[in-house]
Design an enzyme around this catalytic site. Structure first.
Site, mmCIF file in Angstrom:
data_model
loop_
_atom_site.group_PDB
_atom_site.id
_atom_site.type_symbol
_atom_site.label_atom_id
_atom_site.label_comp_id
_atom_site.label_asym_id
_atom_site.label_seq_id
_atom_site.Cartn_x
_atom_site.Cartn_y
_atom_site.Cartn_z
ATOM 1 N N ASP A 111 0.858 -1.048 0.051
ATOM 2 C CA ASP A 111 -0.030 0.098 0.016
ATOM 3 C C ASP A 111 1.021 1.457 0.065
ATOM 4 O O ASP A 111 1.732 1.442 1.075
ATOM 5 C CB ASP A 111 -0.967 0.130 1.268
ATOM 6 N N ASN A 153 -7.127 12.328 -10.843
ATOM 7 C CA ASN A 153 -7.913 12.683 -11.927
ATOM 8 C C ASN A 153 -7.916 14.424 -12.118
ATOM 9 O O ASN A 153 -7.253 14.651 -11.046
ATOM 10 C CB ASN A 153 -9.146 12.193 -12.006
ATOM 11 N N GLY A 170 -9.638 4.176 -6.051
ATOM 12 C CA GLY A 170 -8.067 3.591 -6.417
ATOM 13 C C GLY A 170 -7.207 4.202 -5.273
ATOM 14 O O GLY A 170 -7.412 4.566 -4.185
ATOM 15 N N ASP A 203 -5.980 7.082 -5.453
ATOM 16 C CA ASP A 203 -6.156 8.377 -5.198
ATOM 17 C C ASP A 203 -7.073 8.368 -4.143
ATOM 18 O O ASP A 203 -6.840 9.206 -3.060
ATOM 19 C CB ASP A 203 -7.130 9.144 -6.366
ATOM 20 N N SER A 206 -2.337 4.901 -14.405
ATOM 21 C CA SER A 206 -3.304 4.497 -15.617
ATOM 22 C C SER A 206 -3.615 3.167 -15.496
ATOM 23 O O SER A 206 -4.298 2.615 -16.447
ATOM 24 C CB SER A 206 -2.779 5.197 -16.659
ATOM 25 N N GLY A 241 -5.135 1.100 -13.544
ATOM 26 C CA GLY A 241 -6.355 0.851 -12.873
ATOM 27 C C GLY A 241 -7.576 0.901 -13.588
ATOM 28 O O GLY A 241 -7.909 0.638 -14.626
ATOM 29 N N VAL A 242 -8.378 1.821 -12.798
ATOM 30 C CA VAL A 242 -9.753 2.458 -13.412
ATOM 31 C C VAL A 242 -9.351 2.897 -15.040
ATOM 32 O O VAL A 242 -10.311 2.846 -15.781
ATOM 33 C CB VAL A 242 -10.189 3.649 -12.679
ATOM 34 N N TYR A 243 -8.146 3.522 -15.096
ATOM 35 C CA TYR A 243 -7.735 4.044 -16.580
ATOM 36 C C TYR A 243 -7.638 3.105 -17.429
ATOM 37 O O TYR A 243 -7.258 3.132 -18.769
ATOM 38 C CB TYR A 243 -6.814 5.109 -16.403
HETATM 39 N N1 APR Z 1 -1.138 1.727 -3.055
HETATM 40 C C1 APR Z 1 -0.633 1.400 -4.193
HETATM 41 N N2 APR Z 1 -1.246 1.185 -5.297
HETATM 42 C C2 APR Z 1 -2.574 1.122 -5.339
HETATM 43 C C3 APR Z 1 -3.307 1.296 -4.148
HETATM 44 C C4 APR Z 1 -2.664 1.703 -2.970
HETATM 45 N N3 APR Z 1 -3.398 1.821 -1.844
HETATM 46 N N4 APR Z 1 -4.781 1.228 -4.425
HETATM 47 C C5 APR Z 1 -4.687 1.123 -5.728
HETATM 48 N N5 APR Z 1 -3.625 0.936 -6.251
HETATM 49 C C6 APR Z 1 -3.147 0.702 -7.680
HETATM 50 C C7 APR Z 1 -4.024 -0.155 -8.392
HETATM 51 O O1 APR Z 1 -4.338 -1.646 -8.237
HETATM 52 C C8 APR Z 1 -3.693 0.059 -9.925
HETATM 53 O O2 APR Z 1 -2.393 -0.900 -10.115
HETATM 54 O O3 APR Z 1 -2.730 1.767 -8.411
HETATM 55 C C9 APR Z 1 -2.878 1.449 -9.864
HETATM 56 C C10 APR Z 1 -3.584 2.596 -10.523
HETATM 57 O O4 APR Z 1 -5.023 2.399 -10.255
HETATM 58 P P1 APR Z 1 -6.017 3.667 -10.062
HETATM 59 O O5 APR Z 1 -5.883 4.121 -8.471
HETATM 60 O O6 APR Z 1 -7.207 3.182 -10.418
HETATM 61 O O7 APR Z 1 -5.411 4.721 -11.116
HETATM 62 P P2 APR Z 1 -5.616 5.165 -12.650
HETATM 63 O O8 APR Z 1 -5.906 3.745 -13.563
HETATM 64 O O9 APR Z 1 -4.503 5.960 -12.764
HETATM 65 O O10 APR Z 1 -7.126 5.759 -12.777
HETATM 66 C C11 APR Z 1 -7.354 7.163 -12.055
HETATM 67 O O11 APR Z 1 -8.989 6.520 -10.881
HETATM 68 O O12 APR Z 1 -9.164 6.307 -8.623
HETATM 69 C C12 APR Z 1 -9.439 7.291 -9.666
HETATM 70 O O13 APR Z 1 -9.621 9.431 -9.036
HETATM 71 C C13 APR Z 1 -8.802 8.438 -9.718
HETATM 72 O O14 APR Z 1 -10.174 9.137 -11.414
HETATM 73 C C14 APR Z 1 -8.793 8.896 -11.220
HETATM 74 C C15 APR Z 1 -8.588 7.295 -11.769
#
Ligand code: APR
Length: 173
Positions: free
Chosen positions: A9, A23, A31, A33, A121, A123-125
């Site tokens: 984490d 974002n 995620g 964020d 990028s 994860g959600v992206y």
């Molecule tokens: N520590 C480390 N990595 C993490 C954690 C954490 N606590 N939580 C999630 N992740 C990882 C996810 O598993 C993924 O591999 O961070 C990576 C990025 O995922 P996202 O957080 O979804 O970010 P992203 O893909 O860049 O999308 C950004 O998602 O959360 C929203 O506000 C954010 O709109 C923005 C979008």
């Protein structure tokens, strides 16, 4: 400038700066964020709101980065960056690379000698993890000449085994 990988984490990392995959609104989300805002506390959102009310009324563009205080996190700074949303029709690799490059430049500017990146990028992206890790490692390595004298250590934080395998492969190449 040492590059390393940990699985866990990012909010628990003991580094000078934690990079947030934000974002463009800078007003939080899910995620990493969401995790960073939850761990940092309301001061982080307050700092982001000030940025939105002053220097970035339109929000933070993809590929750009900006620092704030880190609230209750052990880090001194949070460096917010916005990765591109993955597209199968448009190659946005340069914007993803820019998110890493600009975050390193901000770290150098504020004096953060150690920093931790999430898989921006990926994860959600929707960016495929293996490619996201390759771009991350290649981009950070390529910045060694520019920022290496001021940044001692960059840690990629994989949140799960899939991400860890991808970053391990990228680092071993
Ligand atoms: N520590 C480390 N990595 C993490 C954690 C954490 N606590 N939580 C999630 N992740 C990882 C996810 O598993 C993924 O591999 O961070 C990576 C990025 O995922 P996202 O957080 O979804 O970010 P992203 O893909 O860049 O999308 C950004 O998602 O959360 C929203 O506000 C954010 O709109 C923005 C979008």
């Amino acid at each position: 400038m040492k590059l390393q990988l940990v699985t866990g984490d990012i909010t628990t990392m003991r580094v000078h700066a934690v990079v947030n995959a934000a974002n463009s609104t800078l007003l939080g989300g899910g995620g990493v964020d969401g995790a960073i805002h939850a761990a940092a506390g309301p001061q982080l959102l307050a700092a982001c709101r000030i940025i939105r009310d002053t220097v970035l009324p339109e929000g933070l563009a993809p590929g750009r980065a900006i620092s704030t205080t880190a609230g209750a996190l052990s880090a001194k700074w949070v460096i917010h960056t916005v990765g591109p949303v993955y597209s199968i029709t448009e190659d946005r690799s340069e914007t993803l690379a820019s998110a890493y490059r600009e975050s390193l430049r901000v770290a150098q500017h504020v004096g953060a000698r150690t920093l931790a990146f999430p898989a921006i990028s990926a994860g959600v992206y929707g960016w495929p993890m293996a490619d996201a890790a390759r771009i991350a490692v290649e981009t950070v390595r390529a910045m060694t000449a520019e920022v290496g004298a001021d940044i001692d250590e960059v840690t990629f934080v994989a949140f799960d085994e899939r991400a860890a395998r991808a970053f391990r492969t990228a680092l071993d190449n």
